[in-house]
Scaffold this motif. Structure first.
Motif, PDB file in Angstrom:
ATOM      1  N   GLY A 148     -21.604  16.209  25.250  1.00  0.00           N
ATOM      2  CA  GLY A 148     -22.173  17.270  26.070  1.00  0.00           C
ATOM      3  C   GLY A 148     -23.662  17.478  25.874  1.00  0.00           C
ATOM      4  O   GLY A 148     -24.202  18.507  26.297  1.00  0.00           O
ATOM      5  N   MET A 149     -24.339  16.493  25.289  1.00  0.00           N
ATOM      6  CA  MET A 149     -25.779  16.579  25.034  1.00  0.00           C
ATOM      7  C   MET A 149     -26.533  15.952  26.206  1.00  0.00           C
ATOM      8  O   MET A 149     -27.257  14.973  26.070  1.00  0.00           O
ATOM      9  CB  MET A 149     -26.107  15.878  23.724  1.00  0.00           C
ATOM     10  CG  MET A 149     -25.326  16.404  22.525  1.00  0.00           C
ATOM     11  SD  MET A 149     -25.431  15.326  21.067  1.00  0.00           S
ATOM     12  CE  MET A 149     -27.180  15.467  20.635  1.00  0.00           C
ATOM     13  N   THR A 150     -26.358  16.526  27.382  1.00  0.00           N
ATOM     14  CA  THR A 150     -26.852  15.885  28.601  1.00  0.00           C
ATOM     15  C   THR A 150     -28.363  15.743  28.614  1.00  0.00           C
ATOM     16  O   THR A 150     -28.897  14.687  29.003  1.00  0.00           O
ATOM     17  CB  THR A 150     -26.388  16.673  29.837  1.00  0.00           C
ATOM     18  OG1 THR A 150     -24.971  16.822  29.798  1.00  0.00           O
ATOM     19  CG2 THR A 150     -26.778  15.952  31.115  1.00  0.00           C
ATOM     20  N   ASN A 151     -29.097  16.756  28.208  1.00  0.00           N
ATOM     21  CA  ASN A 151     -30.560  16.681  28.227  1.00  0.00           C
ATOM     22  C   ASN A 151     -31.070  15.582  27.307  1.00  0.00           C
ATOM     23  O   ASN A 151     -31.999  14.841  27.666  1.00  0.00           O
ATOM     24  CB  ASN A 151     -31.166  18.025  27.838  1.00  0.00           C
ATOM     25  CG  ASN A 151     -30.963  19.090  28.891  1.00  0.00           C
ATOM     26  OD1 ASN A 151     -30.737  18.785  30.057  1.00  0.00           O
ATOM     27  ND2 ASN A 151     -31.025  20.346  28.490  1.00  0.00           N
ATOM     28  N   GLN A 152     -30.459  15.470  26.126  1.00  0.00           N
ATOM     29  CA  GLN A 152     -30.883  14.416  25.202  1.00  0.00           C
ATOM     30  C   GLN A 152     -30.512  13.037  25.745  1.00  0.00           C
ATOM     31  O   GLN A 152     -31.255  12.072  25.562  1.00  0.00           O
ATOM     32  CB  GLN A 152     -30.244  14.629  23.823  1.00  0.00           C
ATOM     33  CG  GLN A 152     -30.729  15.876  23.102  1.00  0.00           C
ATOM     34  CD  GLN A 152     -29.800  17.063  23.301  1.00  0.00           C
ATOM     35  OE1 GLN A 152     -29.287  17.286  24.411  1.00  0.00           O
ATOM     36  NE2 GLN A 152     -29.561  17.822  22.243  1.00  0.00           N
ATOM     37  N   ALA A 153     -29.364  12.960  26.418  1.00  0.00           N
ATOM     38  CA  ALA A 153     -28.961  11.689  27.017  1.00  0.00           C
ATOM     39  C   ALA A 153     -29.933  11.268  28.116  1.00  0.00           C
ATOM     40  O   ALA A 153     -30.301  10.089  28.226  1.00  0.00           O
ATOM     41  CB  ALA A 153     -27.541  11.798  27.580  1.00  0.00           C
ATOM     42  N   ILE A 154     -30.356  12.213  28.926  1.00  0.00           N
ATOM     43  CA  ILE A 154     -31.329  11.909  29.984  1.00  0.00           C
ATOM     44  C   ILE A 154     -32.640  11.437  29.369  1.00  0.00           C
ATOM     45  O   ILE A 154     -33.260  10.476  29.848  1.00  0.00           O
ATOM     46  CB  ILE A 154     -31.550  13.143  30.877  1.00  0.00           C
ATOM     47  CG1 ILE A 154     -30.294  13.423  31.700  1.00  0.00           C
ATOM     48  CG2 ILE A 154     -32.762  12.939  31.797  1.00  0.00           C
ATOM     49  CD1 ILE A 154     -30.340  14.729  32.467  1.00  0.00           C
ATOM     50  N   LEU A 155     -33.072  12.087  28.285  1.00  0.00           N
ATOM     51  CA  LEU A 155     -34.302  11.678  27.610  1.00  0.00           C
ATOM     52  C   LEU A 155     -34.173  10.247  27.092  1.00  0.00           C
ATOM     53  O   LEU A 155     -35.113   9.441  27.197  1.00  0.00           O
ATOM     54  CB  LEU A 155     -34.611  12.641  26.461  1.00  0.00           C
ATOM     55  CG  LEU A 155     -35.963  12.482  25.768  1.00  0.00           C
ATOM     56  CD1 LEU A 155     -37.116  12.726  26.746  1.00  0.00           C
ATOM     57  CD2 LEU A 155     -36.064  13.435  24.578  1.00  0.00           C
ATOM     58  N   ALA A 156     -33.004   9.913  26.535  1.00  0.00           N
ATOM     59  CA  ALA A 156     -32.771   8.541  26.073  1.00  0.00           C
ATOM     60  C   ALA A 156     -32.811   7.565  27.239  1.00  0.00           C
ATOM     61  O   ALA A 156     -33.386   6.469  27.133  1.00  0.00           O
ATOM     62  CB  ALA A 156     -31.426   8.462  25.350  1.00  0.00           C
ATOM     63  N   GLY A 157     -32.208   7.937  28.356  1.00  0.00           N
ATOM     64  CA  GLY A 157     -32.231   7.070  29.532  1.00  0.00           C
ATOM     65  C   GLY A 157     -33.628   6.867  30.067  1.00  0.00           C
ATOM     66  O   GLY A 157     -34.000   5.754  30.472  1.00  0.00           O
ATOM     67  N   GLU A 158     -34.422   7.915  30.080  1.00  0.00           N
ATOM     68  CA  GLU A 158     -35.804   7.797  30.537  1.00  0.00           C
ATOM     69  C   GLU A 158     -36.598   6.886  29.613  1.00  0.00           C
ATOM     70  O   GLU A 158     -37.462   6.115  30.070  1.00  0.00           O
ATOM     71  CB  GLU A 158     -36.438   9.180  30.619  1.00  0.00           C
ATOM     72  CG  GLU A 158     -35.869  10.027  31.761  1.00  0.00           C
ATOM     73  CD  GLU A 158     -36.362  11.459  31.738  1.00  0.00           C
ATOM     74  OE1 GLU A 158     -36.894  11.894  30.690  1.00  0.00           O
ATOM     75  OE2 GLU A 158     -36.210  12.154  32.777  1.00  0.00           O
ATOM     76  N   HIS A 159     -36.316   6.959  28.326  1.00  0.00           N
ATOM     77  CA  HIS A 159     -36.991   6.054  27.392  1.00  0.00           C
ATOM     78  C   HIS A 159     -36.638   4.603  27.707  1.00  0.00           C
ATOM     79  O   HIS A 159     -37.521   3.734  27.739  1.00  0.00           O
ATOM     80  CB  HIS A 159     -36.588   6.381  25.951  1.00  0.00           C
ATOM     81  CG  HIS A 159     -37.245   5.501  24.937  1.00  0.00           C
ATOM     82  ND1 HIS A 159     -38.436   5.821  24.342  1.00  0.00           N
ATOM     83  CD2 HIS A 159     -36.905   4.283  24.436  1.00  0.00           C
ATOM     84  CE1 HIS A 159     -38.797   4.858  23.512  1.00  0.00           C
ATOM     85  NE2 HIS A 159     -37.875   3.914  23.556  1.00  0.00           N
ATOM     86  N   LEU A 160     -35.361   4.335  27.941  1.00  0.00           N
ATOM     87  CA  LEU A 160     -34.952   2.970  28.264  1.00  0.00           C
ATOM     88  C   LEU A 160     -35.639   2.474  29.533  1.00  0.00           C
ATOM     89  O   LEU A 160     -36.193   1.366  29.565  1.00  0.00           O
ATOM     90  CB  LEU A 160     -33.431   2.915  28.433  1.00  0.00           C
ATOM     91  CG  LEU A 160     -32.599   3.109  27.168  1.00  0.00           C
ATOM     92  CD1 LEU A 160     -31.132   3.322  27.514  1.00  0.00           C
ATOM     93  CD2 LEU A 160     -32.762   1.913  26.235  1.00  0.00           C
TER      94      LEU A 160
END
Length: 331
Positions: A148-160
């Motif tokens: 449920g850590m959606t914001n952190q997941a999005i940040l990781a995706g943006e980094h990729l």
């Protein structure tokens, strides 16, 4: 073919269940972290939630310390340390009796650069420099989505997307997998470590799975956000995999490539992704032993020559990816 994939996975789980003891540990592998970090996911996906709970309970009692499964086994220096925690997270649910999720979430959060979103492969040892890893960031993205850590997941995706794929130094010739904490590419490493740092496009017998888990992570993130940039970036990853054909779809390290392609098919319904996923699934079925397991070929060719914990690690992984392929191709 979907039933064939499922039968293959169940054959492997019959073998794994034969080793599972009443306390949730595996016979002859009671303290080997590699045997456990994917066990909850494999048991859950193959229809044994009670065994997933047993394995999670054992892991919590004996291995996890401060949200890190590696601490309990003194294996924190492993280059897949964060990957293990991420995939253990994917195997949990909000209803688990032994709720590890808060501590796992806190640990994954501590491994992410809060500004760039990249994730450390492991905590640095002694004076070792911090290294952001493409495959680890992808796995952590998946773990964060589950937790449920959606914001952190999005940040990781943006980094990729923005930092690790769009800025490759020479993407027609090779792909680099690691950056420094502040975002500089790491292109100097020991020759023996090359597989963790670089993929030469077009070369045979390499480690292909980082491409696959990155495709899977970004496709899942697209399904969550509907942000098309995560999906279109996967076309680049798929192109890199095709440049490494046939190995990227036929070698043992291609298992996650099949999973990633199946996630892309689920998101797009494009048949080229389905064909690629089926090619990998066929390879997995063809390389499964009569015992129901997978060996780390070509190094290992007989089950008695492979330690139990390595066979569990190798086999439980491929169960998960086969079942993902089956579900994604026939939702």
């Amino acid at each position: 073919m979907i039933s064939v994939y499922q039968d293959s996975a169940q054959s492997a789980m019959t073998w794994a269940r034969s080793l599972l003891k009443g306390d949730g540990s595996f016979r002859d592998a009671s303290h080997e972290v590699g045997a456990y970090y994917l066990a909850p996911l494999a048991f859950r996906m193959s229809g044994f939630p009670d065994l997933a709970e047993a394995a999670l309970s054992y892991v919590k009692r004996t291995m996890v310390r401060d949200g890190d499964i590696n601490k309990g086994t003194n294996d924190t220096g492993s280059n897949v340390a964060t990957f293990r925690n991420a995939m253990l997270s994917v195997g949990t649910t909000p209803d688990d009796n032994d709720n590890l999720r808060p501590s796992l979430a806190a640990h994954l959060n501590s491994m992410q650069n809060p500004e760039t979103g990249g994730v450390l492969a492991r905590k640095p040892i002694a004076n070792e420099k911090r290294e952001i890893d493409l495959a680890t960031t992808s796995a952590t993205l998946l773990g964060m989505l589950e937790l449920g850590m959606t914001n952190q997941a999005i940040l990781a995706g943006e980094h990729l997307v923005q930092r690790m794929i769009a800025t490759q130094p020479d993407p027609t010739e090779y792909v680099l997998f690691r950056q420094s904490w502040d975002g500089n590419w790491i292109d100097t490493y020991a020759k023996s470590d090359k597989s963790r740092y670089k993929l030469d496009l077009g070369a045979a017998h390499q480690i292909y799975w980082p491409l696959g888990i990155c495709m899977a992570a970004l496709a899942r993130l697209f399904q969550t956000t509907q942000d098309s940039s995560f999906l279109t970036t996967c076309d680049i990853l798929f192109d890199w995999a095709n440049k490494c054909a046939p190995g990227a779809f036929n070698d043992l390290t291609a298992a996650k490539v099949g999973w990633g392609c199946s996630e892309l098919f689920l998101a797009t319904q494009q048949l080229n992704f389905k064909v690629a996923a089926e090619q990998v699934a066929t390879m997995l079925i063809d390389t499964q032993t009569p015992d129901g397991v997978w060996l780390r070929r070509p190094t290992i060719s007989k089950i008695e020559d492979q330690p139990i914990h390595v066979t569990l690690d190798t086999t439980l992984e491929r169960v998960c990816w086969l079942l993902h392929i089956a579900r994604n191709l026939n939702p």
